[in-house]
Structure formats: C-alpha cells, structure tokens
Design a protein around this motif. Structure first.
Motif, PDB file in Angstrom:
ATOM      1  N   GLY A  25      -8.448  10.658  -1.211  1.00 17.28           N
ATOM      2  CA  GLY A  25      -7.708  11.776  -0.646  1.00 17.28           C
ATOM      3  C   GLY A  25      -8.647  12.918  -0.288  1.00 17.28           C
ATOM      4  N   VAL A  26      -8.391  13.543   0.866  1.00 17.17           N
ATOM      5  CA  VAL A  26      -9.261  14.625   1.334  1.00 17.17           C
ATOM      6  C   VAL A  26      -8.409  15.737   1.920  1.00 17.17           C
ATOM      7  CG1 VAL A  26     -11.233  15.237   2.788  1.00 17.17           C
ATOM      8  CG2 VAL A  26     -10.988  12.884   1.963  1.00 17.17           C
ATOM      9  N   VAL A  72     -11.884   0.814   1.771  1.00 19.23           N
ATOM     10  CA  VAL A  72     -11.609   2.229   1.544  1.00 19.23           C
ATOM     11  C   VAL A  72     -10.498   2.698   2.468  1.00 19.23           C
ATOM     12  CG1 VAL A  72     -12.554   4.568   1.615  1.00 19.23           C
ATOM     13  CG2 VAL A  72     -13.979   2.666   0.811  1.00 19.23           C
ATOM     14  N   MET A  73      -9.530   3.380   1.887  1.00 15.60           N
ATOM     15  CA  MET A  73      -8.430   3.962   2.660  1.00 15.60           C
ATOM     16  C   MET A  73      -8.455   5.470   2.485  1.00 15.60           C
ATOM     17  SD  MET A  73      -5.683   1.160   1.414  1.00 15.60           S
ATOM     18  CE  MET A  73      -6.514   1.211  -0.164  1.00 15.60           C
ATOM     19  N   LEU A  74      -8.508   6.193   3.584  1.00 17.13           N
ATOM     20  CA  LEU A  74      -8.535   7.651   3.544  1.00 17.13           C
ATOM     21  C   LEU A  74      -7.136   8.214   3.697  1.00 17.13           C
ATOM     22  CD1 LEU A  74     -11.679   8.356   5.743  1.00 17.13           C
ATOM     23  CD2 LEU A  74     -11.500   8.546   3.270  1.00 17.13           C
ATOM     24  N   ARG A  75      -6.867   9.251   2.944  1.00 15.49           N
ATOM     25  CA  ARG A  75      -5.558   9.901   3.000  1.00 15.49           C
ATOM     26  C   ARG A  75      -5.770  11.413   3.041  1.00 15.49           C
ATOM     27  NH1 ARG A  75      -0.733   9.177  -1.496  1.00 15.49           N
ATOM     28  NH2 ARG A  75       0.518  10.989  -0.894  1.00 15.49           N
ATOM     29  N   GLY A 114      -0.712   7.053  -9.206  1.00  9.26           N
ATOM     30  CA  GLY A 114      -1.432   5.824  -8.886  1.00  9.26           C
ATOM     31  C   GLY A 114      -1.594   5.514  -7.416  1.00  9.26           C
ATOM     32  N   ASP A 115      -1.123   6.370  -6.519  1.00  6.95           N
ATOM     33  CA  ASP A 115      -1.256   6.113  -5.085  1.00  6.95           C
ATOM     34  C   ASP A 115      -2.631   6.492  -4.549  1.00  6.95           C
ATOM     35  OD1 ASP A 115       1.332   5.181  -4.932  1.00  6.95           O
ATOM     36  OD2 ASP A 115       2.183   7.123  -4.378  1.00  6.95           O
ATOM     37  N   VAL A 116      -3.317   7.397  -5.227  1.00  4.66           N
ATOM     38  CA  VAL A 116      -4.645   7.859  -4.817  1.00  4.66           C
ATOM     39  C   VAL A 116      -5.592   7.642  -5.989  1.00  4.66           C
ATOM     40  CG1 VAL A 116      -6.022   9.843  -4.066  1.00  4.66           C
ATOM     41  CG2 VAL A 116      -3.665   9.576  -3.257  1.00  4.66           C
ATOM     42  N   ASP A 117      -6.800   7.149  -5.698  1.00  3.09           N
ATOM     43  CA  ASP A 117      -7.770   6.898  -6.759  1.00  3.09           C
ATOM     44  C   ASP A 117      -8.646   8.109  -7.039  1.00  3.09           C
ATOM     45  OD1 ASP A 117      -7.197   4.073  -7.259  1.00  3.09           O
ATOM     46  OD2 ASP A 117      -7.951   3.752  -5.235  1.00  3.09           O
ATOM     47  N   ILE A 118      -9.078   8.776  -5.986  1.00  5.27           N
ATOM     48  CA  ILE A 118     -10.020   9.884  -6.127  1.00  5.27           C
ATOM     49  C   ILE A 118      -9.774  10.838  -4.964  1.00  5.27           C
ATOM     50  CG2 ILE A 118     -11.870   8.780  -4.790  1.00  5.27           C
ATOM     51  CD1 ILE A 118     -13.821   9.808  -6.983  1.00  5.27           C
ATOM     52  N   ALA A 119      -9.972  12.143  -5.185  1.00  7.77           N
ATOM     53  CA  ALA A 119      -9.636  13.091  -4.120  1.00  7.77           C
ATOM     54  C   ALA A 119     -10.508  14.324  -4.175  1.00  7.77           C
ATOM     55  CB  ALA A 119      -8.158  13.493  -4.214  1.00  7.77           C
ATOM     56  N   PHE A 120     -10.679  14.918  -3.000  1.00 10.71           N
ATOM     57  CA  PHE A 120     -11.391  16.180  -2.853  1.00 10.71           C
ATOM     58  C   PHE A 120     -10.356  17.274  -2.603  1.00 10.71           C
ATOM     59  CE2 PHE A 120     -14.227  12.779  -1.632  1.00 10.71           C
ATOM     60  CZ  PHE A 120     -15.383  13.085  -2.356  1.00 10.71           C
TER      61      PHE A 120
END
Length: 309
Positions: free
Chosen positions: A109-110, A135-138, A152-158
């Motif tokens: 996530g960004v 990799v899927m960007l969101r 659980g829908d996003v693994d890591i985010a900025f």
C-alpha cells in the motif's frame, strides 16, 4: 495454482480451487471476468460453483442476466474462504522460504504523497532478489491502508500521519519527517514571499484533501491549534487535481515539501513558500504485527528494517 484439497466435492468437501473461483466471482461480480482471472473457461468455473452450491445446499450467488450478487450464505462462505486461501498460500510460501526461496504474493500500500522512499526503485531491488514474488500495488489513504494491514488485505504500506501520531494496530517505523509548504499559483500575491505564517494565509481560499482523511487532518489540526478558521472551498482525493486547481488560481494548499518540490520544479505555474508554523508529518512503514509472510519479511530486509529491533 494450489492443487491441495481442503475438502473433496464428491464427499461433501470443498477444494481450494472452488474457493478461488467463488472469491473471484465475488470480487469481480462477473463470471466471465472471474474465469479470466483464474485462467479457466467460464463453463468450467460456472460448473464447479454450481456443483459446490449443490453440495452445500445453499445458493452462494443471486444471478440475473445483468448482475451477480452474493447471497447471505455467499458472504459467510467468502469470508472464511479468504481466510483458508490466505492460510494455504502462507503454508506454501513458508515451505519455500524454509528452502531459501521466497514466493507468493505481496500487497504493497502506498499513499499518493509518499516521498520517503522511491517506490519503483525499491520494487526493482526487491524483484532482483525475489523474482518469484508477485507484487500488487494499492493506493489509498493512510487509515484505509492501515486497516487493510489489520484485516489481512495489505501486507506492508507506506503511510503519512500528523507528527506524533502512530498507525494503530500495526507494527511501524518512522522513515522520515517533513514539513508542509504553501503551494500557490505563480501569480498569487504571496508567491514571492520569503515565508508566511498560518495567520497570514488563514483568510485565503483553500484546496485540500477530503475532510476526515489523515492527509486533511494535518492541516486542519495546525489551524485549530493556532485558533484559526479557514475556508476549504475545494476538496479532492488526488494531488494532480489539487495542483491543477491551484495553478488556475482557485485556491492555495499546504502540502508536504518533500513530495511537492519535485512537482513544482517541473511546473512553472506553481510557487512554494515556507510556512513558519505549518503542519508537520511523519512517513511510516507499517506491516502486520501477527506473523508477517516470508514475502513481507523479505521486503523489510530490502528496506533494512529489523522487526522487533
């Protein structure tokens, strides 16, 4: 694609492939698009779902010639199916990781104003090390992405939050801190100022993010703390629209300097002015505090972040 059987349909059991088909239809609301996503012909996907509904004795989808909707039973099934599929994917990824290979999927996530990390360059380095990870960007708001990590829908985010505020329910580290600057049209009366205060600009017309979002809260809190009111006449969810409105002279905005400076340098219609008592924000890297996947741990390693350190 996993061929592991969670349950066998002929014995009243359901397999993972059927779960994937149901989830795909639930997310696309369309059997044709779901079949394309699952790389299978539509007739096969429809047949497998129909068999599953007969085995379960319930209808998962309400169908018409124009739309497909989940039934109450379908919503309950999809919720558990997603959990089962995530657990199965993690089991396969963990097994591969134990052998030194990172596989699986990574949802990143960004926020739209991310500036602390060059995300494309980061993904290039990540792919060089772990080419088998998809990799899927969101893109989204900081609060939405943090919620995505928790469910659980996003693994890591900025993320970007007002300084001093931490994302809740997730692990996180601060990547950078930044201050907002005034963004105005090049012909605005304040465009050539050395610096301004919030009181200097409180009477101006503002363009800002949507009320209630973390991006908007940074400016709202700064004005409230200074005991000042302002007029936000235009709200937008994307920076590109905000800057276009500003360039047209419709208002001014306060935006993070590290993000807006490169854009303003390429746009002669925009001027930036430091704000003495303006908002400050911190950019965070966030991830799940509950057993992050091998793909997530690999991304943390690329970023030089040591969980729990």
């Amino acid at each position: 694609m996993l061929a592991i059987a969670a349950m066998h349909e002929n014995d009243g059991w359901v397999d993972l492939q059927q779960m994937r088909y149901v989830v795909a239809v639930a997310e696309t609301r369309n059997f044709t698009r779901a079949a394309e996503r699952c790389f299978v012909v539509q007739s096969s996907l429809s047949h497998r779902i129909a068999n599953l509904e007969r085995e379960l004795g319930v209808r998962l989808f309400a169908r018409s010639s124009r739309r497909v909707e989940l039934t109450g039973a379908g919503e309950a099934f999809v919720a558990r199916a997603r959990e089962a599929l995530a657990a199965a994917d993690l089991a396969v990824a963990d097994a591969a990781a134990a052998n030194g290979v990172v596989r699986g999927r990574l949802s990143v996530g960004v926020i739209v104003t991310a500036a602390a990390v060059d995300v494309p360059e980061l993904l290039q380095r990540y792919r060089a090390r772990h080419p088998e990870v998809r990799v899927m960007l969101r893109s989204g708001r900081s609060d939405e992405l943090a919620a995505g990590i928790r469910n659980g829908d996003v693994d890591i985010a900025f993320l970007g939050l007002p300084e001093g505020e931490l994302p809740s329910g997730v692990e996180s580290v601060v990547l950078d801190r930044d201050e907002h600057v005034l963004v105005a049209a090049a012909g605005h009366r304040l465009a050539g100022a050395d610096r301004v205060t919030l009181e200097d600009i409180a009477g101006e017309t503002f363009v800002d993010f949507v009320a209630g979002t973390p991006a908007r809260a940074q400016s709202d809190r700064a004005f409230a703390a200074a005991g000042l009111a302002r007029d936000v006449a235009y709200e937008a969810g994307v920076v590109e629209l905000i800057t276009r409105l500003i360039a047209r002279g419709l208002g001014i905005a306060l935006l993070p300097s590290a993000f807006i400076r490169p854009l303003a340098a390429a746009d002669p219609g925009l001027a930036l002015v430091p704000v003495v008592d303006g908002p400050r924000r911190a950019e965070h890297l966030a991830w799940s505090r509950f057993d992050p996947s091998p793909a997530t741990r690999a991304m943390l390693d690329v970023l030089g972040v040591r969980p729990g350190a």
